[in-house]
Design an enzyme around this catalytic site. Structure first.
Site, PDB file in Angstrom:
ATOM      1  CG  HIS A   1      -1.916   0.957   1.384  1.00  0.00           C
ATOM      2  ND1 HIS A   1      -1.676   2.283   1.693  1.00  0.00           N
ATOM      3  CD2 HIS A   1      -3.268   0.849   1.248  1.00  0.00           C
ATOM      4  CE1 HIS A   1      -2.825   2.937   1.738  1.00  0.00           C
ATOM      5  NE2 HIS A   1      -3.813   2.093   1.467  1.00  0.00           N
TER       6      HIS A   1
ATOM      7  CB  CYS B   1      -3.692   3.344  -1.568  1.00  0.00           C
ATOM      8  SG  CYS B   1      -4.943   4.551  -1.190  1.00  0.00           S
TER       9      CYS B   1
ATOM     10  CE  LYS C   1      -7.432  -0.061   6.354  1.00  0.00           C
ATOM     11  NZ  LYS C   1      -8.182   0.569   5.269  1.00  0.00           N
TER      12      LYS C   1
ATOM     13  CG  ASP D   1       0.372  -2.289   6.175  1.00  0.00           C
ATOM     14  OD1 ASP D   1      -0.578  -2.305   6.994  1.00  0.00           O
ATOM     15  OD2 ASP D   1       0.268  -1.817   5.019  1.00  0.00           O
TER      16      ASP D   1
ATOM     17  CD  GLN E   1      -6.913  -4.324   4.244  1.00  0.00           C
ATOM     18  OE1 GLN E   1      -7.877  -4.971   4.659  1.00  0.00           O
ATOM     19  NE2 GLN E   1      -7.051  -3.087   3.793  1.00  0.00           N
TER      20      GLN E   1
END
Lengths: 145, 410
Positions: free
Chosen positions: B121, B364, B224, B198, B201
């Site tokens: 991303h 993104c 999220k 990261d 997700q």
């Protein structure tokens, strides 16, 4: 919300058979513009002489609305004086914002009126026009909005 | 609680969109919020609102207690060894930028290498580009296989003794690929490099255990994972956070302030300059309670089942291209696809007319779009409140897209 209000037949026709697609050999100005939030891209080339848009071409990738808008725009502004083209851009913007406008001058472009009811698609319809305003800003005293 | 009841916890589903019940397939962008989270934030503002760590009054203590309790909940959720390793930030982007400024820029030297994948991303890419520019370090990419996965052989080939930092998403927000973090961490640690994960997700969708991963940093966002927008987390190992510089200076984060110099509080507070994101953190704490109540294993199982079903149904649709790994077990709860000859914006508009929300665009991840050789894609992403009926609605919607465009284009 009716999809047919947005995707009028004439839009689909321009999307499938874009007019004035390609590059100019005698270009005065070439502008690349993209919509960074969605990835739509356009390259707009103009041949401006004697204050008039003598010829115009575009290349791009994007959705039906952005590409049809570009195609119709090139047809509309070819042969127009620069101030005339800019005033057309102004009328087009007003229509896309949902304001009442004199649709007489718009021709095929009137078919994009439905975009005003789809806020997420407004930027798609305006991309080519932003490119136009950027391209001619050096050829007129008019300032783009 | 059964997954069928979960949907009732989310007030947003009590409405119709364009004459249809809402089918929300955009949780990878942001999740919906359950009642307990909305109520926790509401209750905080009604009953406990006050600044933290300063007032000697009752409300001040109550707010401080609630804020620090949220930190403990988050720490337990990711199995951090201690709650002071959890820093509240505005979200994944801010967490990653803080590492870029406070850690990478002070640690990296000319010739050092930062290792990434082309699937990152923009938030896990540009901070490293900038850190590389500032320090003279170099970016290197682990190549992607055709299905978006990576091989450990390629990881071994990319990480060298010059590698100082590896930054990688645990789950790709476009392809859904689950990357083998623990194996990457071991390879990176073998050459003395730190690993930034990261987790935007992954943390919302599967059990994530920072001690099992052994990662140096983990960044994720509250919104999220059923929490509010504007709050996120930066986890770091103790040594890493202690050697990392604060990036925001001002109130709250200081120890002693003189006219010409100042010193900082201990971790995590040295990273939380200014009035912190109190209501946001409390909302995130409530979200963590909610998710824990259902169980992260259960959520992962549910996501996977829906993804499997969606992959099967979408792949059987002629004219639909699905990207990413073949097996649902190798991917998070999302499916990225394109409909031949129809731009994803147009797909999204037609689906929206049937009440279906998906994401359309470059997500993104412009370098990844170039790698896929497409200008944009459509993405349907799932979460605990989605059902197979939502997938059926998507398939119905995609058939409408194809019919409509066939008809319209003629």
């Amino acid at each position: 919300m009716q999809l047919d209000e947005l995707y009028r037949q004439v839009i689909m026709d321009h999307y499938q058979h874009p007019r004035n697609q390609g590059e100019l050999t005698e270009k005065t100005v070439s502008v690349d513009l993209r919509n960074p939030s969605c990835g739509d891209e356009i390259t707009l080339q103009l041949e401006v002489a004697d204050g008039r848009v003598q010829d115009v071409r575009f290349r791009g990738s994007g959705c039906s609305i952005s590409m049809a808008s570009a195609s119709m725009m090139t047809e509309a502004i070819k042969g127009q004086d620069v101030p005339e083209a800019l005033s057309l851009a102004k009328v087009f913007r007003s229509m896309i914002r949902g304001e009442a406008v004199d649709t007489e001058v718009l021709g095929d472009l009137e078919s994009l009126q439905g975009v005003s009811r789809f806020p997420a698609r407004v930027k798609c319809a305006l991309l080519a026009w932003q490119a136009l305003e950027k391209a001619v800003s050096g050829h007129t005293d008019h300032q783009p909005e | 609680m059964s997954m069928e009841d979960v949907r009732k916890d989310f007030p947003i589903f009590e409405q119709v969109i364009n004459g249809h019940p809402l089918v929300y397939l955009d949780s990878a962008a942001t999740s919906q919020k359950p009642r307990p989270v909305i109520e926790a934030i509401d209750r905080y503002y009604r009953e406990s609102n006050s600044n933290v760590h300063r007032g000697v009054h009752t409300l001040g203590s109550r707010a401080t207690e609630a804020y620090e309790l949220a930190r403990e909940k988050v720490a337990r959720f990711i199995n951090a060894p201690s709650s002071d390793l959890v820093v509240f930030t505005r979200g994944t982007t801010e967490s990653l930028n803080m590492i870029g400024y406070g850690y990478a820029r002070t640690k990296l030297r000319e010739g050092d290498e930062i290792v990434l994948t082309p699937a990152e991303h923009h938030s896990n890419l540009i901070p490293w580009q900038q850190a590389a520019r500032a320090t003279g370090a170099r970016l290197k990419y682990i190549p992607l296989q055709a299905d978006g996965t990576i091989t450990l052989e390629d990881v071994r080939g990319t990480i060298t003794d010059k590698t100082r930092l590896v930054a990688i998403a645990q789950v790709s927000n476009v392809l859904g690929t689950i990357y083998p973090i623990r194996e990457i961490v071991d390879l990176a640690h073998a050459v003395g490099a730190v690993v930034v994960v990261d987790g935007a997700q992954s943390v919302p969708h599967m059990p994530v255990d920072v001690q099992a991963l052994d990662c140096d940093f983990l960044a994720f966002s509250g919104h999220k994972m059923c929490g509010p927008t504007g709050v996120g987390v930066l986890y770091g190992k103790r040594e890493r956070l202690e050697e990392m510089e604060p990036t925001y200076f001002g109130g709250e984060m200081i120890d002693v302030v003189e006219l010409y110099e100042a010193s900082w509080k201990e971790i995590p507070w040295k990273f939380e300059g200014g009035t912190p994101i109190i209501a946001g953190a409390i909302g995130l704490g409530a979200a963590v309670d909610y998710l824990t109540g259902i169980g992260m294993e259960e959520i992962r199982r549910h996501d996977r089942e829906l993804t499997e079903y969606a992959l099967e149904r979408l792949r059987s649709l002629p004219g639909v291209t699905v990207y990413g790994p073949e097996a649902a077990g190798e991917r998070g709860g999302l499916v990225t696809f394109n409909v031949d000859g129809v731009h994803p914006h147009d797909v999204s508009t037609v689906l929206d007319s049937e009440g279906i929300a998906i994401r359309a665009g470059h997500h993104c991840a412009q370098p990844l779009m170039r790698w896929l050789e497409v200008p944009a894609t459509a993405r349907a992403s799932f979460y605990l409140y989605n059902t197979k009926a939502d997938v059926d609605a998507l398939v119905h919607g995609l058939n409408t897209v194809k019919e409509f465009f066939q008809h319209a284009i003629g």
